[in-house]
Design a protein around this motif. Structure first.
Motif, PDB file in Angstrom:
ATOM      1  N   TYR A  93     -87.265   9.351 -29.943  1.00 26.04           N
ATOM      2  CA  TYR A  93     -88.342   9.190 -28.970  1.00 26.04           C
ATOM      3  C   TYR A  93     -89.051   7.862 -29.218  1.00 26.04           C
ATOM      4  N   TYR A  94     -89.202   7.102 -28.143  1.00 23.29           N
ATOM      5  CA  TYR A  94     -89.814   5.778 -28.211  1.00 23.29           C
ATOM      6  C   TYR A  94     -91.093   5.743 -27.393  1.00 23.29           C
ATOM      7  N   CYS A  95     -92.088   5.092 -27.948  1.00 21.66           N
ATOM      8  CA  CYS A  95     -93.342   4.854 -27.256  1.00 21.66           C
ATOM      9  C   CYS A  95     -93.267   3.501 -26.546  1.00 21.66           C
ATOM     10  N   ASN A  96     -93.890   3.421 -25.383  1.00 24.87           N
ATOM     11  CA  ASN A  96     -93.919   2.180 -24.621  1.00 24.87           C
ATOM     12  C   ASN A  96     -95.323   1.966 -24.075  1.00 24.87           C
ATOM     13  N   ALA A  97     -95.750   0.714 -24.031  1.00 24.19           N
ATOM     14  CA  ALA A  97     -97.075   0.412 -23.477  1.00 24.19           C
ATOM     15  C   ALA A  97     -97.045  -0.909 -22.734  1.00 24.19           C
ATOM     16  N   ASP A  98     -97.694  -0.937 -21.586  1.00 23.31           N
ATOM     17  CA  ASP A  98     -97.857  -2.172 -20.813  1.00 23.31           C
ATOM     18  C   ASP A  98     -99.204  -2.775 -21.205  1.00 23.31           C
ATOM     19  N   VAL A  99     -99.134  -3.881 -21.918  1.00 23.02           N
ATOM     20  CA  VAL A  99    -100.319  -4.446 -22.575  1.00 23.02           C
ATOM     21  C   VAL A  99    -100.669  -5.811 -22.014  1.00 23.02           C
ATOM     22  N   THR A 100    -101.956  -6.050 -21.838  1.00 19.30           N
ATOM     23  CA  THR A 100    -102.473  -7.392 -21.623  1.00 19.30           C
ATOM     24  C   THR A 100    -103.114  -7.824 -22.929  1.00 19.30           C
ATOM     25  N   THR A 101    -102.621  -8.907 -23.506  1.00 22.42           N
ATOM     26  CA  THR A 101    -103.128  -9.334 -24.797  1.00 22.42           C
ATOM     27  C   THR A 101    -104.410 -10.132 -24.640  1.00 22.42           C
ATOM     28  N   GLY A 102    -105.015 -10.440 -25.763  1.00 13.25           N
ATOM     29  CA  GLY A 102    -106.231 -11.230 -25.753  1.00 13.25           C
ATOM     30  C   GLY A 102    -106.022 -12.637 -25.226  1.00 13.25           C
ATOM     31  N   TRP A 103    -104.773 -13.103 -25.216  1.00 17.28           N
ATOM     32  CA  TRP A 103    -104.472 -14.414 -24.651  1.00 17.28           C
ATOM     33  C   TRP A 103    -104.136 -14.349 -23.158  1.00 17.28           C
ATOM     34  N   GLY A 104    -104.182 -13.148 -22.604  1.00 22.25           N
ATOM     35  CA  GLY A 104    -103.889 -12.989 -21.193  1.00 22.25           C
ATOM     36  C   GLY A 104    -102.426 -12.748 -20.870  1.00 22.25           C
ATOM     37  N   TYR A 105    -101.596 -12.620 -21.893  1.00 16.32           N
ATOM     38  CA  TYR A 105    -100.182 -12.347 -21.666  1.00 16.32           C
ATOM     39  C   TYR A 105     -99.989 -10.869 -21.355  1.00 16.32           C
ATOM     40  N   LYS A 106     -99.171 -10.596 -20.320  1.00 16.04           N
ATOM     41  CA  LYS A 106     -98.860  -9.214 -19.968  1.00 16.04           C
ATOM     42  C   LYS A 106     -97.415  -8.920 -20.364  1.00 16.04           C
ATOM     43  N   GLY A 107     -97.228  -7.861 -21.131  1.00 17.30           N
ATOM     44  CA  GLY A 107     -95.885  -7.534 -21.552  1.00 17.30           C
ATOM     45  C   GLY A 107     -95.725  -6.061 -21.815  1.00 17.30           C
ATOM     46  N   SER A 108     -94.469  -5.647 -21.924  1.00 23.39           N
ATOM     47  CA  SER A 108     -94.125  -4.263 -22.232  1.00 23.39           C
ATOM     48  C   SER A 108     -93.652  -4.200 -23.672  1.00 23.39           C
ATOM     49  N   TYR A 109     -94.269  -3.343 -24.451  1.00 21.55           N
ATOM     50  CA  TYR A 109     -93.988  -3.255 -25.880  1.00 21.55           C
ATOM     51  C   TYR A 109     -93.422  -1.888 -26.228  1.00 21.55           C
ATOM     52  N   TRP A 110     -92.582  -1.877 -27.262  1.00 25.97           N
ATOM     53  CA  TRP A 110     -91.918  -0.653 -27.698  1.00 25.97           C
ATOM     54  C   TRP A 110     -92.216  -0.366 -29.166  1.00 25.97           C
ATOM     55  N   GLY A 111     -92.277   0.924 -29.469  1.00 25.43           N
ATOM     56  CA  GLY A 111     -92.335   1.335 -30.857  1.00 25.43           C
ATOM     57  C   GLY A 111     -90.944   1.356 -31.469  1.00 25.43           C
ATOM     58  N   GLN A 112     -90.880   1.695 -32.757  1.00 21.68           N
ATOM     59  CA  GLN A 112     -89.616   1.668 -33.476  1.00 21.68           C
ATOM     60  C   GLN A 112     -88.801   2.931 -33.257  1.00 21.68           C
ATOM     61  N   GLY A 113     -89.402   3.964 -32.711  1.00 19.93           N
ATOM     62  CA  GLY A 113     -88.707   5.216 -32.458  1.00 19.93           C
ATOM     63  C   GLY A 113     -88.939   6.232 -33.557  1.00 19.93           C
ATOM     64  N   THR A 114     -88.963   7.487 -33.174  1.00 20.98           N
ATOM     65  CA  THR A 114     -89.096   8.576 -34.131  1.00 20.98           C
ATOM     66  C   THR A 114     -88.104   9.673 -33.749  1.00 20.98           C
ATOM     67  N   GLN A 115     -87.402  10.194 -34.741  1.00 18.46           N
ATOM     68  CA  GLN A 115     -86.351  11.178 -34.483  1.00 18.46           C
ATOM     69  C   GLN A 115     -86.941  12.570 -34.287  1.00 18.46           C
ATOM     70  N   VAL A 116     -86.511  13.227 -33.236  1.00 19.57           N
ATOM     71  CA  VAL A 116     -86.844  14.633 -32.994  1.00 19.57           C
ATOM     72  C   VAL A 116     -85.523  15.398 -32.955  1.00 19.57           C
ATOM     73  N   THR A 117     -85.404  16.387 -33.820  1.00 17.18           N
ATOM     74  CA  THR A 117     -84.198  17.205 -33.882  1.00 17.18           C
ATOM     75  C   THR A 117     -84.581  18.666 -33.710  1.00 17.18           C
ATOM     76  N   VAL A 118     -83.956  19.307 -32.729  1.00 19.15           N
ATOM     77  CA  VAL A 118     -84.238  20.709 -32.441  1.00 19.15           C
ATOM     78  C   VAL A 118     -82.978  21.511 -32.749  1.00 19.15           C
ATOM     79  N   SER A 119     -83.093  22.410 -33.697  1.00 16.92           N
ATOM     80  CA  SER A 119     -81.943  23.224 -34.087  1.00 16.92           C
ATOM     81  C   SER A 119     -81.919  24.526 -33.286  1.00 16.92           C
ATOM     82  N   SER A 120     -80.712  25.004 -33.030  1.00 16.61           N
ATOM     83  CA  SER A 120     -80.558  26.243 -32.238  1.00 16.61           C
ATOM     84  C   SER A 120     -80.553  27.475 -33.122  1.00 16.61           C
TER      85      SER A 120
END
Length: 120
Positions: A93-120
């Motif tokens: 699972y990855y987090c994403n955010a649409d950010v406007t930085t303090g310099w006025g740059y607009k970009g889409s940023y991603w996290g490193q991901g976290t594993q989710v495992t569901v066993s049956s």
């Protein structure tokens, strides 16, 4: 520089619950949409849920009624409460955010991901 750090993944039995968190940090002026995506082995990354700065939410059909996305704008943090988990929810699972930085740059940023495992 903007960083997104996720936490809360792990191994859970089917029917169980997990809560993911993602905190954004850095020179952030504002954050518009934030969201969670997931990628299972051999599959494309897909949107799980998203939320605007005003609180409007959107969910993938496969998680409606089971997952809830929320955010704390003061903390630049987004959460994903996952209930009634199924084996098919297993993915990174990855987090994403649409950010406007303090310099006025607009970009889409991603996290490193976290594993989710569901066993049956």
């Amino acid at each position: 520089q903007v960083q997104l750090v996720e936490s809360g993944g792990g191994l859970v039995q089917a029917g169980g619950s997990l809560r993911l968190s993602c905190a954004a940090s850095g020179r952030i002026f504002s954050i518009n949409a934030m969201g969670w995506y997931r990628q299972a082995p051999g599959k494309q990354r897909e949107l799980v849920a998203s939320i605007t700065s005003g609180g409007s939410t959107n969910y993938a059909d496969s998680v409606k009624g089971r997952f809830t996305i929320s955010r704390d704008n003061a903390k630049n943090t987004v959460y994903l409460q996952m209930n009634s988990l199924k084996p098919e929810d297993t993915a990174v699972y990855y987090c994403n955010a649409d950010v406007t930085t303090g310099w006025g740059y607009k970009g889409s940023y991603w996290g490193q991901g976290t594993q989710v495992t569901v066993s049956s």
